[in-house]
Design a protein around this motif. Structure first.
Motif, PDB file in Angstrom:
ATOM      1  N   MET A  28     -27.618 -75.929 -45.238  1.00 31.85           N
ATOM      2  CA  MET A  28     -26.497 -75.079 -45.653  1.00 31.85           C
ATOM      3  C   MET A  28     -25.768 -74.441 -44.457  1.00 31.85           C
ATOM      4  SD  MET A  28     -26.926 -72.869 -49.124  1.00 31.85           S
ATOM      5  CE  MET A  28     -27.632 -71.449 -48.386  1.00 31.85           C
ATOM      6  N   PRO A  79     -26.678 -72.185 -55.026  1.00 32.95           N
ATOM      7  CA  PRO A  79     -27.469 -73.168 -54.280  1.00 32.95           C
ATOM      8  C   PRO A  79     -28.515 -73.860 -55.149  1.00 32.95           C
ATOM      9  CG  PRO A  79     -27.243 -71.157 -53.014  1.00 32.95           C
ATOM     10  CD  PRO A  79     -26.709 -70.860 -54.388  1.00 32.95           C
ATOM     11  N   THR A  86     -31.880 -73.584 -44.380  1.00 28.65           N
ATOM     12  CA  THR A  86     -30.900 -72.498 -44.320  1.00 28.65           C
ATOM     13  C   THR A  86     -31.377 -71.380 -43.398  1.00 28.65           C
ATOM     14  OG1 THR A  86     -29.422 -71.127 -45.661  1.00 28.65           O
ATOM     15  CG2 THR A  86     -31.720 -71.218 -46.357  1.00 28.65           C
TER      16      THR A  86
END
Ligand code: PRX
Length: 693
Positions: free
Chosen positions: A329, A367, A381
């Motif tokens: 991400m 997400p 992430t």
């Protein structure tokens, strides 16, 4: 000697001074449900990367790539700290990331683009699609604009497929790219164009972020002006539309400068562009990052070593299979995106998710929805994102059928509480968690646990990665033995293939910034005399695991994004009323660290909300919104040493509600009590206001 020019000196009020607040945690065994990847569980793996095998051990990474000519030597270390990995070898990064996968995987997804608006469906680009689009752009750059290897291209693009396509088109032609994070202002972009002397700027009309349209094209205008003023305007500004066929911009720059790239590409749609056969030490890209001086530096990564390290560490620490759906991400505008969205995963032929927006749009379960819909198996992430998602929707992950088997945390220290939530709620205790420590300069992961194999320790990055042997050193350069509990400067004694090749246009600064501190023999041509100084403070446990405390220099890591205190200070000084500015890192429950600014005004000016606003806006326009200070404090004077140096340590202590420590070296100790009082009163007032609301 509190005002010495020493990166580990404590007068700077660096992040490591605030330090992480948790203790050493017990180990957590890899969950039984997680597979033990055979290539990682192989008992001969670590011995193959033992220090005695250096540098030949790293050939295993180079072997993962396709070379048109094999290297003559593994490492040329004749002129440390300037290293050449795999010299004599020749290759091309776009061939490695695309062409070589076509025989087996032309129809397999390479990129799955998820637009931020949920009304727009995800778009799948197969390896064949990627090949076609990269070739079209490369053909235009080469045949249409006459680009030749070595010329730099700045990319100011958002998280859409056009960004990796542009990077790979540049790589195909041997044009080093310099990606500027799309959240950076036009001004910041312009300075980077000028520093790299880029011939072209590729940008987009805009993109979606947090539910809003962000006009990126306007930043290009400013970037052009700034680069022009610096004496290096780009020859062309190439603008793409965020949605094909729906350009949202009008040309305003000079007609032959600004180009509608979508229109130009029409004639190159089915073009094929021969990939340049490049030497291993050809520059692949520049990535500007903040350092201890105001000017950001262009960290240069070279083709062969970087790509080998990206592929090797992706293979071992992200453990990607062609069946995996992998989602990192991060933004490609930072090094994490370069290595672990583009070059590493694509070199391995993986399926990569590319998400345009913020994790919390339209809500903090996005997400998990995306992960369920796309069947994401490997998720990567930052602690800031995890903290945000946890705070806004603590039981969000449990409401979705996700099937993660591997989770990664990168960019900042992750505190055990957040670690446990990530592990138990997001991973359901069935996924391995990799806390990966590394830097823009290191090209790839340097400390991490092997997923599914090594036990994990919440709050600690793992031991050194394969072939990396980190050390902690004290102020005199002596190694602090593991397990002593003492903090020091984190150092990497040996070179590795992902290591930066230099700072663009400034070899001296490269040596000074990263190697001078612990180098005792400046004339030495033995790499053992040139340990790489990371700028981080850390503690090493008996078992070798490293706990990162934060930066020891003037870098502030805000939400995993690196900002230079000096850069923010110079931005504040553009406001006429400001005489002096000092920026310090402050602990923040979500972003890890945030910048606070202390301002002393010129005579004749009075503090006001309007001035505070002007300071904040100056930071936003010079750098970008990410650098916005959380507080602006106007002070009667700065705490200074007798030689006139601002003691940021004292200001950092006040901001972090800690005792200000030893004040004996101050020329004006009385000002400290005044500042403390002023900050306390303002806080009490804002607490009272918050209480009334
Ligand atoms: O302070 C360390 C922190 O981020 C810095 C590097 O930032 P940048 O060059 O932007 O690269 C970020 C992506 C790798 C480091 O000097 N940092 C990075 N990863 C971790 C970390 N701090 C603690 N734990 C980590 N896993």
């Amino acid at each position: 000697m509190p005002d010495r020019e020493d990166p580990t000196a404590t007068d700077r009020g660096g992040e490591a001074d605030i330090a992480v607040h948790w203790q050493e945690e017990p180990m957590v065994a890899p969950p039984r449900a997680v597979r033990r990847p055979p290539h990682l569980a192989d008992p001969t793996l670590k011995p193959r990367f033992a220090s005695a095998r250096f540098p030949g051990s790293f050939e295993a990474y180079a072997e993962m790539l396709t070379w048109s000519r094999r290297w003559d030597r593994t490492l040329d270390a004749d002129r440390p700290p300037f290293y050449r990995w795999f010299p004599g070898g020749r290759l091309n990064a776009s061939v490695n990331c695309i062409d070589r996968h076509l025989p087996d995987r032309a129809a397999s997804p390479a990129l799955v683009f998820v637009p931020e608006p949920e009304s727009e469906a995800p778009e799948v680009l197969t390896y064949q699609d990627l090949y076609d689009r990269v070739n079209a752009l490369a053909a235009y750059l080469h045949r249409g604009l006459g680009a030749v290897p070595g010329e730099r291209v700045t990319l100011h693009l958002p998280m859409t497929p056009e960004l990796p396509i542009a990077m790979l088109a540049c790589a195909r032609l041997g044009l080093p790219h310099s990606v500027v994070f799309s959240g950076f202002s036009g001004e910041a972009c312009g300075l980077r164009i000028a520093d790299s002397q880029s011939r072209f700027l590729i940008t987009m009309d805009g993109y979606f972020r947090n539910g809003r349209w962000v006009d990126l094209r306007r930043a290009a205008e400013r970037a052009y002006q700034v680069a022009h003023a610096e004496g290096h305007p780009p020859e062309k500004v190439l603008v793409l539309p965020r949605r094909p066929g729906h350009a949202r911009w009008e040309p305003t720059l000079r007609p032959r400068v600004e180009i509608d790239l979508e229109a130009e590409l029409q004639s190159y749609r089915s073009a094929r562009e021969v990939a340049q056969d490049l030497p291993s030490d050809h520059p692949l890209f520049l990535m500007y990052t903040s350092g201890t001086t105001g000017r950001p530096k262009g960290v240069q990564h070279n083709l062969g070593g970087y790509l080998a390290y990206a592929a090797g560490t992706t293979y071992y620490y992200q453990d990607l299979d062609p069946d995996d759906v992998y989602w990192c991400m991060a933004d490609i505008g930072w090094i994490t995106g370069h290595t672990y969205i583009v070059y590493g995963p694509l070199a391995l032929g993986a399926q990569v998710v590319l998400y345009e927006g913020v994790p919390t749009w339209p809500d903090a379960e996005r997400p998990w929805r995306i992960s369920e819909q796309l069947g994401v198996t490997v998720f990567h992430t930052s602690p800031t994102a995890i903290r945000q998602l946890r705070r806004l929707a603590p039981s969000g992950p449990g409401r979705h059928r996700t099937r993660f088997r591997l989770l990664t945390s990168v960019g900042e220290p992750i505190e055990p509480e957040t670690w446990h939530w990530y592990f138990s709620e997001v991973g359901r205790g069935r996924a391995a968690l990799v806390d990966a420590w590394w830097q823009t300069e290191t090209g790839g992961i340097l400390c991490a646990t092997a997923p599914g194999v090594d036990p994990m320790k919440p709050g600690s990055a793992g031991p050194g990665a394969l072939g990396i042997f980190p050390e902690i050193r004290d102020e005199e350069g002596r190694v602090i033995p593991p397990g002593s509990g003492r903090a020091g400067a984190l150092v990497i004694p040996n070179p590795w293939p992902g290591q930066m090749a230099g700072i663009w246009g400034d070899p001296q600064r490269y040596v000074e910034t990263y190697y001078r501190r612990f180098n005792l023999h400046p004339e030495s041509t033995d790499w053992r005399d040139w340990p790489y100084v990371t700028g981080d403070g850390a503690v090493q446990a008996m078992d070798g695991y490293i706990r990162i405390l934060g930066r020891m220099d003037d870098v502030i890591n805000v939400a995993g994004h690196r900002l230079g205190a000096k850069e923010i200070e110079s931005a504040c000084l553009t406001v006429h009323a400001v005489a002096e500015a000092a920026v310090v890192p402050v602990s923040d429950p979500v972003k890890g660290r945030c910048p606070e600014v202390y301002i002393a005004l010129r005579p004749g000016f009075e503090p006001s909300l309007d001035l505070a606003d002007r300071v904040t806006r100056a930071v936003e326009t010079t750098i970008g919104k990410i650098a916005r200070p959380t507080r602006v404090w106007f002070v009667p004077d700065m705490p200074k040493t007798r030689s006139g140096k601002i003691l940021r340590r004292v200001l950092a202590a006040i901001s972090n509600r800690r005792p200000s420590g030893d004040l004996t070296t101050l020329a004006n100790p009385e000002v400290v009590a005044e500042i403390e009082q002023l900050v306390r009163t303002a806080r009490e007032r804002s607490d009272a206001e918050a209480g009334r609301q």
